[in-house]
Scaffold this motif. Structure first.
Motif, PDB file in Angstrom:
ATOM      1  N   TYR A   6      41.528 -24.092 -40.431  1.00  0.00           N
ATOM      2  CA  TYR A   6      40.903 -25.214 -41.120  1.00  0.00           C
ATOM      3  C   TYR A   6      40.571 -26.292 -40.097  1.00  0.00           C
ATOM      4  CZ  TYR A   6      40.933 -29.582 -43.869  1.00  0.00           C
ATOM      5  OH  TYR A   6      40.643 -30.811 -44.413  1.00  0.00           O
ATOM      6  N   ASN A  59      34.021 -29.514 -35.092  1.00  0.00           N
ATOM      7  CA  ASN A  59      34.079 -29.473 -36.554  1.00  0.00           C
ATOM      8  C   ASN A  59      32.831 -28.805 -37.144  1.00  0.00           C
ATOM      9  OD1 ASN A  59      34.729 -30.030 -39.252  1.00  0.00           O
ATOM     10  ND2 ASN A  59      33.887 -32.097 -39.151  1.00  0.00           N
ATOM     11  N   SER A  77      38.574 -30.238 -39.996  1.00  0.00           N
ATOM     12  CA  SER A  77      37.930 -31.330 -40.733  1.00  0.00           C
ATOM     13  C   SER A  77      37.568 -32.427 -39.736  1.00  0.00           C
ATOM     14  CB  SER A  77      38.866 -31.873 -41.808  1.00  0.00           C
ATOM     15  OG  SER A  77      39.945 -32.583 -41.210  1.00  0.00           O
ATOM     16  N   LYS A 137      34.860 -16.851 -39.129  1.00  0.00           N
ATOM     17  CA  LYS A 137      36.007 -17.696 -38.782  1.00  0.00           C
ATOM     18  C   LYS A 137      37.237 -16.842 -38.504  1.00  0.00           C
ATOM     19  CE  LYS A 137      34.650 -21.724 -41.574  1.00  0.00           C
ATOM     20  NZ  LYS A 137      35.021 -22.560 -42.747  1.00  0.00           N
ATOM     21  N   ASN A 160      32.710 -25.006 -39.060  1.00  0.00           N
ATOM     22  CA  ASN A 160      32.423 -24.960 -40.497  1.00  0.00           C
ATOM     23  C   ASN A 160      31.057 -24.371 -40.828  1.00  0.00           C
ATOM     24  OD1 ASN A 160      34.838 -26.121 -41.890  1.00  0.00           O
ATOM     25  ND2 ASN A 160      34.420 -27.815 -40.499  1.00  0.00           N
TER      26      ASN A 160
END
Length: 551
Positions: free
Chosen positions: A280, A261, A282, A272, A265
């Motif tokens: 995505y 994660n 999280s 990315k 990020n």
């Protein structure tokens, strides 16, 4: 008068003896009316014979023969659920809570369907265009638990499902032997009873007021005189029937999700995109990363690695829904076994690719491999109302709503289109009771994957919160009717009262909801093409010329 002739005496004696013997014999073969024994007559069950009913099994002839009774133990219940998929269990629970006698007969040897046996533990929520959660009813507890990381692992799902069916009798591994079908005065069909064998090969008979199809291969409906609707093979122009790809869930352990994660990020958007194709990540989920999955080359044409739907199950455990297996027929055990072998073999080959390309996955290992595929689709059968793409995209609400649905029209890949295609994104829409009542059958209800829906609309209607809510609503309605009235006899006025009861006692809101009409102003030809798949909504809406208003 005295007879003096000995010969005459002998003749008279023989005549008397003959008459006596005749009377005695006749009384043996024809008893007095008051002592008549019932004749051993077997009465065949009534069937409705039609040209399309060649595959309808005939019910057993039950009667007496030579004083040996040829019957089975008979059980009487209000509702029989065929199969143990999650969605139909909500109907079972609601009906039982409303006071009905319910029984589950599962043709699979193990309980739990795609949740427990396929380990499909990645749940898709339904939300409207404003991001408002559409999940209602008892299923909301499951989805809230999943989102909040309280229900993520297989034992946690098992605990939830066992609570769902508490005190409801279940027989697994059953085989349906015979179905008693009756013609009703109004030219409908009706199931009277079913004879089935249990795992010990003991035959039993069960009767019910209603029968619910809740299996992943239409174990009951496929044996009835039901009409199969065109599937994706028509949309893609294929000659052979093919369903959406099945999924093999991939489970891994020893994953450092925190590192995964954080590293993802920290990248800039362009980085990315370059390394992973976007996506995505999280604390709980990883979605997409399709650039990374595209870089993997499958070992054969029947398997495919699409974008990720990955969930952090805690403690280094990760489950991913991304591996597709094509041309799987859930009604054929050999096809299921083949899919399991193909999928699990490919999972082992995918592991090194994840170790090499995903941060935090350097020490990942294979987790427990599933023994059954995640079946997305089987045949679509005609219900009293078949939901169409135009119903969904117009936000249509029905007087007999039993669910409020939502979700993109997501057609997962087939061999003809491996990536699949999205056919539009509804805001929200209604799902009528009629879409769960098998056409021409008085007492057969569809649940879950068996919803009455065109193959294209099914991309959205199939999602669990949609059909779970419908099943629960129907279970409550059955309990309220309690055999005093047929589902088809419910009037709009009566339905409004039932919907009010659902709102008051179950916090299920089915009325007063408005969905955005995304095809407002479309003409009949455009709507027809939308429903047949000739129009792909996402691309068409970008180029559609709006009619010039009249001055």
């Amino acid at each position: 008068m005295r007879l003096r002739n000995p010969r005459a005496l002998l003749v008279i004696a023989l005549a008397v003896l003959f008459i006596a013997l005749s009377v005695f014999s006749f009384s043996k073969i024809w008893p007095k009316q008051g002592n008549l024994e019932p004749l051993a007559v077997s009465t065949p069950t009534t069937h409705h014979d039609t040209p399309n009913a060649s595959n309808v099994p005939k019910a057993p002839i039950v009667g007496t023969k030579n004083n040996n009774v040829n019957t089975y133990p008979i059980e009487q219940v209000d509702v029989v659920i065929i199969g143990s998929e999650l969605e139909g269990l909500y109907l079972a629970r609601a009906a039982a809570d409303e006071g009905l006698k319910v029984k589950i007969l599962d043709p699979h040897k193990e309980f739990g369907g795609q949740i427990l046996q396929s380990q499909m533990l990645f749940l898709d929520e339904t939300r409207d265009d404003q991001g408002h959660l559409l999940v209602q009813g008892r299923v909301k507890e499951l989805f809230d638990g999943f989102r909040n990381a309280k229900i993520r692992k297989l034992p946690e799902f098992a605990t939830y499902m066992n609570k769902l069916v508490k005190d409801i009798p279940i027989e697994s591994g059953i085989v349906i032997n015979d179905i008693e079908q009756i013609s009703t005065p109004d030219n409908m069909h009706k199931i009277g009873s079913i004879v089935y064998s249990n795992e010990q090969n003991e035959k039993k008979k069960i009767t019910a007021t209603y029968w619910v199809e809740n299996s992943d291969y239409a174990a009951l409906i496929s044996r009835l005189d039901a009409k199969r609707l065109p599937g994706l093979e028509k949309f893609y122009g294929q000659k052979e029937i093919e369903y959406m790809s099945a999924g093999m869930m991939m489970k891994f352990k020893n994953v450092d999700w925190k590192k995964f994660n954080t590293a993802f990020n920290l990248l800039k958007p362009e980085e990315k995109s370059k390394q992973f194709g976007g996506g995505y990540v999280s604390d709980s989920f990883a979605i997409g990363l399709s650039g990374m999955t595209k870089a993997y080359h499958p070992s054969n044409d029947r398997v495919f690695l699409r974008g990720l739907n990955a969930v952090n199950q805690r403690d280094g455990d990760v489950l991913i829904n991304a591996l597709l297996v094509y041309t799987v027929d859930p009604a054929k055990p050999e096809s299921i076994q083949d899919a399991v072998a193909l999928g699990n073999k490919e999972t082992a080959l995918i592991l090194p690719h994840f170790r090499k390309t995903l941060p935090g996955w350097e020490h990942a290992e294979l987790g427990e491999l599933p023994t059954y595929p995640y079946v997305r689709e089987y045949n679509h059968y005609e219900m009293d109302y078949v939901l169409k793409p135009s119903d969904l995209l117009s936000g249509t609400m029905f007087w007999d709503n039993v669910s409020i649905g939502g979700y993109p029209l997501d057609l997962q890949g087939t061999s003809a289109n491996k990536w699949g295609i999205e056919m539009g994104r509804p805001d929200k829409y209604g799902m009528p009771l009629r879409s769960f009542l098998l056409k021409n059958y008085e007492n057969v209800i569809a649940a879950g994957k068996n919803v009455g829906s065109s193959a294209i609309a099914y991309g959205s209607t199939r999602i669990q919160p949609n059909t779970s809510l419908a099943a629960e609503s129907i279970g409550v309605i059955l309990g309220q009717l309690h055999g005093k009235q047929k589902l088809r006899e419910i009037t709009p006025e009566e339905m409004a009262k039932l919907q009010q009861y659902l709102s008051l006692h179950y916090q299920i809101k089915l009325t007063g909801v408005t969905g955005t009409n995304k095809i407002s102003g479309w003409n009949e030809e455009e709507i027809r093409k939308l429903d047949t798949g000739e129009i792909t909504y996402p691309s068409y809406i970008q180029t559609r010329k709006k009619p010039v208003p009249k001055k």
